[in-house]
Motif scaffolding. Structure first.
Motif, mmCIF file in Angstrom:
data_model
loop_
_atom_site.group_PDB
_atom_site.id
_atom_site.type_symbol
_atom_site.label_atom_id
_atom_site.label_comp_id
_atom_site.label_asym_id
_atom_site.label_seq_id
_atom_site.Cartn_x
_atom_site.Cartn_y
_atom_site.Cartn_z
ATOM 1 N N GLY A 105 0.691 -1.324 0.214
ATOM 2 C CA GLY A 105 0.022 0.079 0.088
ATOM 3 C C GLY A 105 0.823 1.683 0.164
ATOM 4 O O GLY A 105 2.204 1.578 -0.304
ATOM 5 N N CYS A 106 0.219 2.018 0.323
ATOM 6 C CA CYS A 106 0.764 3.543 0.357
ATOM 7 C C CYS A 106 0.363 4.538 0.812
ATOM 8 O O CYS A 106 -0.683 5.217 1.589
ATOM 9 C CB CYS A 106 0.949 4.222 -1.019
ATOM 10 N N LYS A 107 1.385 5.903 1.927
ATOM 11 C CA LYS A 107 0.389 6.499 2.765
ATOM 12 C C LYS A 107 0.274 7.863 2.211
ATOM 13 O O LYS A 107 -0.631 8.593 2.759
ATOM 14 C CB LYS A 107 1.661 6.997 4.122
ATOM 15 N N MET A 108 0.555 7.822 0.670
ATOM 16 C CA MET A 108 0.659 9.394 0.172
ATOM 17 C C MET A 108 -0.654 9.276 -0.167
ATOM 18 O O MET A 108 -0.959 10.762 -1.164
ATOM 19 C CB MET A 108 1.223 9.262 -1.279
ATOM 20 N N GLY A 109 -1.723 8.772 -0.187
ATOM 21 C CA GLY A 109 -2.941 9.069 -1.130
ATOM 22 C C GLY A 109 -3.383 9.161 -2.504
ATOM 23 O O GLY A 109 -4.193 10.577 -2.022
ATOM 24 N N CYS A 110 -2.152 10.150 -3.186
ATOM 25 C CA CYS A 110 -2.958 9.711 -4.524
ATOM 26 C C CYS A 110 -4.359 9.908 -5.176
ATOM 27 O O CYS A 110 -4.193 8.210 -5.374
ATOM 28 C CB CYS A 110 -1.729 10.222 -5.728
ATOM 29 N N GLY A 116 -3.213 3.806 -3.900
ATOM 30 C CA GLY A 116 -2.896 5.140 -2.351
ATOM 31 C C GLY A 116 -4.593 5.222 -2.176
ATOM 32 O O GLY A 116 -4.297 5.238 -1.020
ATOM 33 N N ARG A 117 -4.952 4.365 -2.736
ATOM 34 C CA ARG A 117 -6.595 4.199 -2.128
ATOM 35 C C ARG A 117 -6.884 2.907 -1.095
ATOM 36 O O ARG A 117 -7.612 3.101 0.109
ATOM 37 C CB ARG A 117 -7.605 4.082 -3.227
ATOM 38 N N GLN A 118 -5.494 1.981 -1.493
ATOM 39 C CA GLN A 118 -6.258 0.984 -0.610
ATOM 40 C C GLN A 118 -5.190 1.489 0.904
ATOM 41 O O GLN A 118 -5.449 0.080 2.625
ATOM 42 C CB GLN A 118 -4.220 0.281 -0.771
ATOM 43 N N GLY A 119 -4.242 2.881 1.368
ATOM 44 C CA GLY A 119 -4.341 3.250 2.745
ATOM 45 C C GLY A 119 -2.178 2.217 2.260
ATOM 46 O O GLY A 119 -2.012 1.168 1.968
ATOM 47 N N PHE A 120 -2.096 2.598 4.056
ATOM 48 C CA PHE A 120 -0.875 1.739 4.206
ATOM 49 C C PHE A 120 -0.792 0.774 4.977
ATOM 50 O O PHE A 120 -1.020 1.016 6.206
ATOM 51 C CB PHE A 120 -0.125 2.472 4.379
ATOM 52 N N CYS A 324 0.995 2.130 -15.056
ATOM 53 C CA CYS A 324 0.996 2.789 -13.592
ATOM 54 C C CYS A 324 -0.384 3.311 -13.422
ATOM 55 O O CYS A 324 -1.114 3.619 -13.492
ATOM 56 C CB CYS A 324 1.761 4.232 -14.635
ATOM 57 N N GLY A 325 -0.217 3.240 -11.825
ATOM 58 C CA GLY A 325 -0.843 3.301 -10.870
ATOM 59 C C GLY A 325 -1.861 2.449 -10.502
ATOM 60 O O GLY A 325 -3.185 3.014 -10.178
ATOM 61 N N LEU A 326 -2.132 1.219 -11.250
ATOM 62 C CA LEU A 326 -3.148 0.035 -11.607
ATOM 63 C C LEU A 326 -2.623 -0.742 -9.772
ATOM 64 O O LEU A 326 -3.541 -2.056 -10.074
ATOM 65 C CB LEU A 326 -3.091 0.303 -12.476
ATOM 66 N N LEU A 327 -1.199 -0.990 -9.188
ATOM 67 C CA LEU A 327 -1.303 -2.165 -8.966
ATOM 68 C C LEU A 327 -2.001 -2.289 -7.752
ATOM 69 O O LEU A 327 -1.713 -0.909 -6.752
ATOM 70 C CB LEU A 327 0.483 -2.151 -8.936
ATOM 71 N N ALA A 328 -2.705 -3.102 -7.040
ATOM 72 C CA ALA A 328 -2.875 -3.559 -6.023
ATOM 73 C C ALA A 328 -2.755 -4.324 -4.967
ATOM 74 O O ALA A 328 -3.478 -4.666 -4.373
ATOM 75 C CB ALA A 328 -4.811 -3.265 -6.458
ATOM 76 N N GLY A 329 -1.963 -5.623 -5.387
ATOM 77 C CA GLY A 329 -1.246 -6.146 -4.679
ATOM 78 C C GLY A 329 -2.765 -7.549 -4.210
ATOM 79 O O GLY A 329 -1.771 -7.805 -3.549
#
Ligand code: SF4
Length: 332
Positions: A105-110, A116-120, A324-329
């Motif tokens: 995930g990621c904290k940046m929330g772009c 980014g929408r998943q949270g960290f 780009c921007g589509l990775l969700a894991g």
């Protein structure tokens, strides 16, 4: 682990200092998958190492192949088998690039980014980052690595520096830092340290040169304004081997007209850099659409005419959500 970290480990275990160098050879030159295979270590040393350490090789749990040859790998992380990350292998004529993740995930929330929408959900270890290279069948063919997958590298910087040190050090893989690009949204303290401590290329996610508009899609703009990021970058020399690029995703009606192109040229004036335009990849989860091809072409032409080298990044792996921007894991 880096050589100094292995030296510390060996000292703690009472091993001779040169054992750390032997471990580097096994891990990074011979890429041993088991401590038992390290045959120039004594049986007692191998047994002790097996008690406290593991190599951390972890094969992908899934691989999706795009029509264009791009492959998306899904890995479980070693610390938490419930956590998944994605890695994208992008073959091209004479290049093969691996896009690696550095966080779950990621904290940046772009606002435009699925990750980014998943949270960290946690930082990756250097082992989990390097495993994304070592555990794919295409490892030997890789020419470049980009840290542009899930997560913000400057938010996990010690780990990024360890991983890139292993990739570039003579006791590691011995790659040129020119083969590695690390991206960032512009977290200034981390970026400054990275610029001082690494020689790898840097890519800054810019996406809009108008501060108030950038803030709407990138919350990081409030804490670290683009103007301050650019002021920091201007203090470094970009005329040599190290490359500075800016990523600019094209959103229809938001950042793609001539005014935006002009403000971008103004913002980058005097900086030795290039701009990579990226088509936005629409997803049902993001309220944005992609710019018209003719608009992208005009934007690119405007930048090139005004002295900013500007290329349009080819879209790869869109059919497998690897773009780009589509990775969700998503592990399910
Ligand atoms: Fe994080 Fe990069 Fe997505 Fe922004 S674009 S939310 S920094 S992964």
């Amino acid at each position: 682990m880096t050589l100094p970290q292995l030296q510390e480990l060996c000292a703690g275990l009472g091993f001779p200092r040169f054992t750390a160098k032997q471990l580097c050879d096994w891990l990074y030159k011979k890429r041993a998958e088991s401590i038992d295979n390290m045959t120039n270590l004594s049986l007692a040393q191998r047994a002790r190492l097996n008690e406290i350490a593991f190599i951390g090789r972890n094969t992908p749990v899934r691989c999706q192949v795009s029509r264009d040859g791009t492959k998306k790998y899904l890995f479980q992380t070693t610390q938490n088998t419930q956590s998944h990350i994605e890695t994208v292998y992008i073959p091209d004529d004479d290049r093969a690039t691996l896009c690696v993740s550095c966080q779950v995930g990621c904290k940046m929330g772009c606002r435009f980014c699925v990750t980014g929408r998943q949270g960290f959900h946690g930082n990756l270890s250097a082992g989990d980052i390097l495993n994304q290279l070592f555990s794919i069948p295409e490892f030997e063919s890789l020419t470049n690595v980009v840290f542009m997958g899930m997560g913000e590298p400057m938010d996990n910087l010690d780990t990024i520096l360890d991983a890139t040190t292993v990739l570039t050090a003579p006791w590691g893989l011995g790659w040129s830092p020119k083969r590695i690009t690390v991206s960032t949204v512009g977290i200034i303290p981390g970026l400054k340290r990275f610029l001082d401590e690494s020689q790898c290329h840097v890519a800054v996610s810019l996406h809009n040169a108008v501060a108030a508009e950038r803030e709407q899609i990138m919350p990081v703009q409030r804490a670290y304004p683009l103007a301050d990021v650019l002021a920091l970058l201007r203090r470094y020399d970009w005329s040599g081997q190290r490359r500075l690029s800016f990523e600019y995703t094209m959103f229809r009606g938001l950042n793609d007209d001539q005014r935006h192109a002009q403000l971008l040229v103004d913002a980058l004036r005097g900086l030795d850099c290039r701009v990579n335009l990226i088509r936005f990849h629409e997803s049902p989860e993001a309220p944005f659409s992609t710019s018209m091809p003719s608009t992208i072409q005009s934007f690119q032409n405007y930048l090139n005419r005004h002295g900013v080298i500007c290329t349009l990044r080819a879209s790869r792996g869109q059919d497998i959500d690897a773009a780009c921007g589509l990775l969700a894991g998503r592990g399910e």
